[in-house]
Write a protein that holds these residues in place. Structure first.
Motif, short mmCIF file in Angstrom:
data_model
loop_
_atom_site.label_atom_id
_atom_site.label_comp_id
_atom_site.label_asym_id
_atom_site.label_seq_id
_atom_site.Cartn_x
_atom_site.Cartn_y
_atom_site.Cartn_z
N UNK A 136 0.84 -1.20 0.00
CA UNK A 136 0.00 0.00 0.00
C UNK A 136 0.88 1.25 0.00
N UNK A 137 1.87 1.27 0.87
CA UNK A 137 2.76 2.44 0.96
C UNK A 137 3.50 2.67 -0.35
N UNK A 138 4.03 1.60 -0.93
CA UNK A 138 4.80 1.73 -2.16
C UNK A 138 3.91 2.17 -3.33
N UNK A 139 2.72 1.60 -3.42
CA UNK A 139 1.81 1.94 -4.51
C UNK A 139 1.39 3.41 -4.45
N UNK A 140 1.28 3.94 -3.25
CA UNK A 140 0.85 5.33 -3.08
C UNK A 140 2.02 6.31 -3.09
N UNK A 141 3.24 5.79 -3.23
CA UNK A 141 4.41 6.66 -3.28
C UNK A 141 4.71 7.34 -1.95
N UNK A 142 4.37 6.69 -0.85
CA UNK A 142 4.62 7.25 0.49
C UNK A 142 5.93 6.64 1.00
N UNK A 143 7.00 7.38 0.92
CA UNK A 143 8.34 6.83 1.15
C UNK A 143 8.75 6.90 2.62
N UNK A 144 9.43 5.84 3.06
CA UNK A 144 10.04 5.83 4.39
C UNK A 144 11.32 6.66 4.36
N UNK A 145 11.46 7.56 5.31
CA UNK A 145 12.64 8.41 5.39
C UNK A 145 13.43 8.05 6.64
N UNK A 146 14.76 7.97 6.51
CA UNK A 146 15.59 7.64 7.66
C UNK A 146 16.84 6.91 7.21
N UNK A 147 17.42 6.11 8.11
CA UNK A 147 18.66 5.42 7.77
C UNK A 147 18.71 4.05 8.42
N UNK A 148 19.77 3.32 8.14
CA UNK A 148 20.01 2.01 8.72
C UNK A 148 21.20 2.10 9.66
N UNK A 149 21.22 1.22 10.65
CA UNK A 149 22.35 1.25 11.58
C UNK A 149 23.05 -0.10 11.60
N UNK A 150 22.94 -0.85 12.69
CA UNK A 150 23.73 -2.07 12.78
C UNK A 150 22.90 -3.33 12.56
N UNK A 151 23.58 -4.47 12.54
CA UNK A 151 22.94 -5.75 12.29
C UNK A 151 23.02 -6.62 13.53
N UNK A 152 21.89 -7.22 13.90
CA UNK A 152 21.81 -8.10 15.07
C UNK A 152 21.27 -9.47 14.66
N UNK A 153 21.45 -10.44 15.55
CA UNK A 153 20.91 -11.78 15.35
C UNK A 153 19.96 -12.12 16.49
N UNK A 154 18.81 -12.68 16.15
CA UNK A 154 17.82 -13.13 17.14
C UNK A 154 17.63 -14.62 17.01
N UNK A 155 17.35 -15.27 18.14
CA UNK A 155 17.04 -16.70 18.12
C UNK A 155 16.10 -17.01 19.29
N UNK A 156 15.19 -17.94 19.08
CA UNK A 156 14.31 -18.43 20.14
C UNK A 156 14.74 -19.84 20.49
N UNK A 157 15.05 -20.06 21.77
CA UNK A 157 15.55 -21.37 22.17
C UNK A 157 15.29 -21.63 23.64
N UNK A 158 15.24 -22.90 23.99
CA UNK A 158 15.18 -23.30 25.40
C UNK A 158 16.60 -23.26 25.95
N UNK A 159 16.74 -22.66 27.14
CA UNK A 159 18.05 -22.55 27.77
C UNK A 159 17.99 -23.20 29.15
N UNK A 160 18.92 -24.12 29.40
CA UNK A 160 19.02 -24.74 30.73
C UNK A 160 19.93 -23.88 31.59
N UNK A 161 19.34 -22.96 32.34
CA UNK A 161 20.11 -22.06 33.19
C UNK A 161 19.22 -21.61 34.33
N UNK A 162 19.81 -21.43 35.48
CA UNK A 162 19.07 -21.00 36.67
C UNK A 162 18.98 -19.49 36.67
N UNK A 163 17.97 -18.97 35.95
CA UNK A 163 17.78 -17.52 35.82
C UNK A 163 16.34 -17.15 36.18
N UNK A 164 16.14 -16.09 36.93
CA UNK A 164 14.77 -15.63 37.22
C UNK A 164 14.05 -15.26 35.93
#
Length: 534
Positions: free
Chosen positions: A161-189
């Motif tokens: 919708x945004x692209x078809x209407x020519x409504x452009x996102x303005x700003x910049x990019x910064x750094x790259x991160x990695x995400x993962x979902x996993x079971x962790x065996x650790x005694x943490x609250x």
């Protein structure tokens, strides 16, 4: 509605529960099976209460109330929560899989007669003053050409919708991160987020509702995302360093590498089309603001669009959507940029400054509370207001007591339990209409209030508030023993308070003053369905 994520579903829900025929399409083959957003903050929980879905959401999540910092096997400090300056009935962050949030919303929509249409992609849209023209493509290649009165694009950062209407996102990019979902065996609250400063970079651990499952974030090492077992080993080594003891990380169920982008559109409306959520603003996941802000976009747009469609309000009301929400997006980009820098913490002096800083915090309680409040003010969404909105009228003289126009109407759990007036007001916030509170009106003012009640009833809940258990006369009496509600709203006997459908205070005034309630309702573009006397 284009997009069946939490933003599109919220917008559709707010339309459907007000009786608006709504169609929701999504190009995906079906609901998402992996979670992206997990944090639901206090203000969004208030929105869920107003929508009537809170009791479906709460049991599926886990309350998180702390933030723990680790370095070299030590827990340097634990920041808690202090909502004393931002009273809410939900003083916590709820960690809940986005999958479950979407499931709740879909079930509620289905009960309202709206089912998501999957494998249906929007290919083209044009907009005019009276309608929008769209083309939809089904999975089998067939297409639909439609004329629709309104269109909402809530299909994420790559919004068609945004692209078809020519409504452009303005700003910049910064750094790259990695995400993962996993079971962790650790005694943490599991009632805390855990941030670890390592010999190389930092990682974050965010608890899921499922026991032992965590969202893991790495700010440095992002390679190898196609090898989940290697990712598990790398996280295990890093968490072991942070905690000072060995842990086991099981094979992740989901891994994603992404470049953080901080971008937004300068306007969220084009003719008969609107943008909401990531379609309008994309930013860092730091502090978990994206889904929350998008849901609040959808909530804001939903009640306004419904009011116009139902004939309760002039179309001018829709202009306030972009006016109100674009500044929220701008503020969000600033706060998430700061949070991104804090999480990555690339300062070379950090190994020395962190232990010293937390030693000071742990020994100076007032300073620690001040920092906790500052973090909450940014993260919770409770401090956001509409003081500069065209729907907000400042009181004469520029000063006020109690909740100011533009501010959020809310109280603590303790106040709700103790005050009958606030209990009634909290229930009133779930009404999809505006609320007009008239405090201890004089007998000769009751007739005018009855006129307003009859003229605006479909759009406005008119309540006469009385101090004692004898609620007296007037439309829909509300008892406020002890005057707690009146005091907190900063109203005197003979005053009125106008509250928006999303729970923000629009105006305060005097029933005997030059600006009567009917004039206040007209100023927010509501339409009377029968004449009232001035």
């Amino acid at each position: 509605m284009v997009g069946a994520g939490p933003v599109g579903l919220t917008t559709a829900h707010e339309l459907a529960r007000r009786g608006i025929a709504t169609r929701v399409v999504d190009r995906a083959a079906g609901p998402a099976t992996t979670s992206r957003a997990t944090a639901t903050h206090a203000r969004t929980l208030e929105v869920y209460h107003q929508m009537g879905i809170l009791e479906d959401v709460l049991p599926r999540g886990r309350k998180v109330e702390n933030f723990t910092v680790h370095r070299k096997g030590r827990a340097l400090g634990r920041l808690g929560t202090d909502y004393s300056q931002l009273p809410t009935r939900f003083p916590f962050t709820l960690q809940i899989d986005q999958v479950y949030t979407e499931e709740v919303l879909r079930e509620r929509l289905k009960a309202l007669g709206v089912e998501v249409e999957w494998s249906l992609e929007l290919e083209r849209v044009t907009t005019g003053d009276e309608h929008a023209e769209v083309r939809l493509r089904h999975a089998d290649g067939t297409t639909e050409e439609l004329t629709v009165p309104w269109l909402v694009g809530a299909e994420g950062a790559h919004s068609t919708v945004r692209k078809q209407l020519g409504m452009h996102l303005l700003g910049d990019s910064s750094e790259t991160w990695l995400l993962a979902d996993a079971v962790v065996d650790a005694d943490l609250p599991s009632d805390s987020l855990h941030w670890m400063h390592l010999s190389r970079g930092t990682i974050m651990m965010v608890p899921f509702p499922a026991e032992g499952k965590w969202r893991l974030l790495d700010t440095v090492d992002t390679e190898g995302a196609d090898d989940p077992d290697a990712i598990a080993e790398r996280f295990a080594a890093k968490i072991s360093e942070g905690l000072g003891k060995p842990v086991k990380v099981h094979t992740p169920t989901w891994v994603s590498v992404f470049t953080i982008r901080q971008r937004m559109v300068p306007s969220m409306r084009s003719g008969r089309c609107f943008l909401a959520g990531d379609a309008a603003h994309v930013h860092s996941p730091a502090s978990g603001q994206g889904m929350n802000t998008g849901i609040q976009d959808g909530h804001n747009l939903g009640w306004k669009l419904a009011a116009v469609i139902l004939g309760h309000a002039e179309e001018k009301l829709l202009d306030t959507y972009s006016v109100e929400r674009v500044p929220v997006g701008e503020a969000l980009l600033g706060s998430t940029s700061t949070a991104t820098g804090l999480i990555a913490l690339r300062n070379a002096a950090a190994p020395v400054l962190l232990p010293l800083g937390f030693a000071v915090l742990n020994s100076v309680a007032p300073l620690k509370r001040s920092i906790e409040r500052k973090i909450l003010k940014t993260m919770s969404g409770l401090s956001m207001n509409y003081e500069r909105s065209p729907l907000t009228t400042a009181p004469a003289g520029g000063t006020t007591t109690g909740i100011a126009p533009g501010g959020r109407v809310g109280c603590s759990r303790e106040t709700e339990r103790a005050s009958a007036g606030w209990r009634e007001m909290c229930a009133e916030l779930a009404d999809p209409r505006w609320t007009l509170l008239a405090f201890a009106p004089a007998r000769h003012q009751l007739a005018a209030l009855e006129e307003v009640n009859l003229a605006y009833g479909p759009a406005v809940s008119v309540r006469t508030v009385h101090d004692g258990p004898d609620t007296g006369q007037g439309p829909h009496p509300l008892a406020d023993p002890g005057q707690v509600l009146r005091r907190d709203l900063g109203a005197a006997p003979g005053d009125f308070v106008l509250v928006r459908p999303d729970g923000y205070l629009a105006e305060k005034g005097s029933l005997a003053g030059p600006r009567q309630p009917a004039a206040a309702l007209g100023a927010v573009h509501l339409i009377a369905h029968r004449p009232t006397t001035k």
